[in-house]
Write a protein that holds these residues in place. Structure first.
Motif, PDB file in Angstrom:
ATOM      1  N   ASN A   1      36.456  44.060  42.178  1.00  0.00           N
ATOM      2  CA  ASN A   1      36.510  42.614  41.928  1.00  0.00           C
ATOM      3  C   ASN A   1      37.559  42.294  40.870  1.00  0.00           C
ATOM      4  N   ARG A   2      38.248  41.165  41.054  1.00  0.00           N
ATOM      5  CA  ARG A   2      39.358  40.799  40.167  1.00  0.00           C
ATOM      6  C   ARG A   2      39.192  39.378  39.631  1.00  0.00           C
ATOM      7  N   ALA A   3      39.715  39.149  38.447  1.00  0.00           N
ATOM      8  CA  ALA A   3      39.592  37.842  37.805  1.00  0.00           C
ATOM      9  C   ALA A   3      40.299  36.779  38.632  1.00  0.00           C
TER      10      ALA A   3
ATOM     11  N   ALA B   1      41.977  40.156  47.448  1.00  0.00           N
ATOM     12  CA  ALA B   1      41.642  40.022  46.025  1.00  0.00           C
ATOM     13  C   ALA B   1      42.891  40.094  45.157  1.00  0.00           C
ATOM     14  N   GLY B   2      42.992  39.134  44.243  1.00  0.00           N
ATOM     15  CA  GLY B   2      44.098  39.134  43.296  1.00  0.00           C
ATOM     16  C   GLY B   2      45.381  38.542  43.829  1.00  0.00           C
ATOM     17  N   GLU B   3      45.420  38.194  45.123  1.00  0.00           N
ATOM     18  CA  GLU B   3      46.668  37.707  45.699  1.00  0.00           C
ATOM     19  C   GLU B   3      46.522  36.373  46.446  1.00  0.00           C
ATOM     20  N   THR B   4      45.485  36.220  47.266  1.00  0.00           N
ATOM     21  CA  THR B   4      45.328  34.987  48.051  1.00  0.00           C
ATOM     22  C   THR B   4      44.969  33.819  47.133  1.00  0.00           C
ATOM     23  N   VAL B   5      45.756  32.761  47.166  1.00  0.00           N
ATOM     24  CA  VAL B   5      45.504  31.584  46.331  1.00  0.00           C
ATOM     25  C   VAL B   5      44.322  30.801  46.895  1.00  0.00           C
TER      26      VAL B   5
ATOM     27  N   ALA C   1      37.891  38.739  45.474  1.00  0.00           N
ATOM     28  CA  ALA C   1      37.428  39.831  46.327  1.00  0.00           C
ATOM     29  C   ALA C   1      38.154  39.828  47.659  1.00  0.00           C
ATOM     30  N   ASP C   2      38.246  41.010  48.277  1.00  0.00           N
ATOM     31  CA  ASP C   2      38.667  41.107  49.666  1.00  0.00           C
ATOM     32  C   ASP C   2      37.500  40.647  50.543  1.00  0.00           C
TER      33      ASP C   2
END
Length: 226
Positions: A105-107, A208-212, A67-68
């Motif tokens: 929301n992303r996996a 979301a989907g990018e930050t490790v 999530a952001d």
């Protein structure tokens, strides 16, 4: 320039934007001030349901933010009992979304959904610790190809009144793939597998989907492969 400011809108938001736009049009017949206020709320509604493209990292075994928002909690906690996971504490990372964040929301990682469980509950402020236990929630258990189990939990908040999840048990997800949405302010919890330490800090801004968020291939605190 247009693509910088104008993002695609998720289909879940179409009816809400239409309702707000109709109300705004009606308010212009009352007073122009009220009408323009309605326009502002309509634009905010569109902005809330924006659904930008995200580019997840390529390396296998990474856990990205679902999530952001802002990391609000990092602490040991037992995963939701309804998922059937062991009743032992895992590291839980909570990402709080305010009403201005993107709410798609992303996996957090690639894998198969082995369990989905919805549980009704309260609508406390999602930034509170007890929101994980008391609020309405929808939990997903994901098993990676390497056999790691982790959980991601959608939690309704003070304003959020609707959790949406369009995946099913048995579905295969790729890292960063869209799996759900929560309307109007909420939180996502990620329960990391044993021995995995988070790579984020409280207060950090997440994309979301990018930050490790973590690396499933490392042992806690060592930075070395498991």
């Amino acid at each position: 320039m247009v693509s910088t400011f104008v993002k695609p809108m998720h289909r879940e938001g179409v009816k809400f934007v239409a309702i707000f736009a109709a109300i705004a049009a009606g308010l212009f017949f009352v007073t122009p001030v009220a009408g323009w206020l309605g326009v502002g709320i309509t634009v905010w509604c569109y902005y809330f349901f924006r659904d930008p493209e995200r580019v997840p990292p390529e390396r296998d075994g990474l856990v990205v933010s679902p999530a952001d928002g802002i990391v609000s909690l990092i602490e040991p906690a037992v995963p939701p009992t309804e998922l059937g996971m062991a009743a032992t504490s895992l590291t839980r990372v909570s990402v709080f979304m305010n009403v201005f964040n993107c709410h798609v929301n992303r996996a957090p990682t690639a894998g198969q959904i082995t369990s989905i469980a919805y549980r009704p509950g309260k609508f406390l402020n999602a930034s509170l610790d007890k929101a994980s236990a008391d609020n309405e929630r929808n939990s997903l258990r994901i098993r990676t190809e390497a056999g790691d189990d982790l959980a991601v939990v959608q939690i309704a908040g003070l304003v959020a009144r609707r959790i949406v999840c369009w995946t099913s048990e048995g579905d295969l997800l790729s890292t960063g793939e869209r799996f759900g949405l929560i309307r109007f302010g909420s939180r996502l919890d990620v329960y990391l597998p044993p021995g995995v330490t988070p790579k984020v800090r409280i207060g950090q801004t997440m994309v979301a989907g990018e930050t490790v968020m973590a690396d499933l291939g490392e042992t806690a605190g060592s930075g070395q492969p498991r």
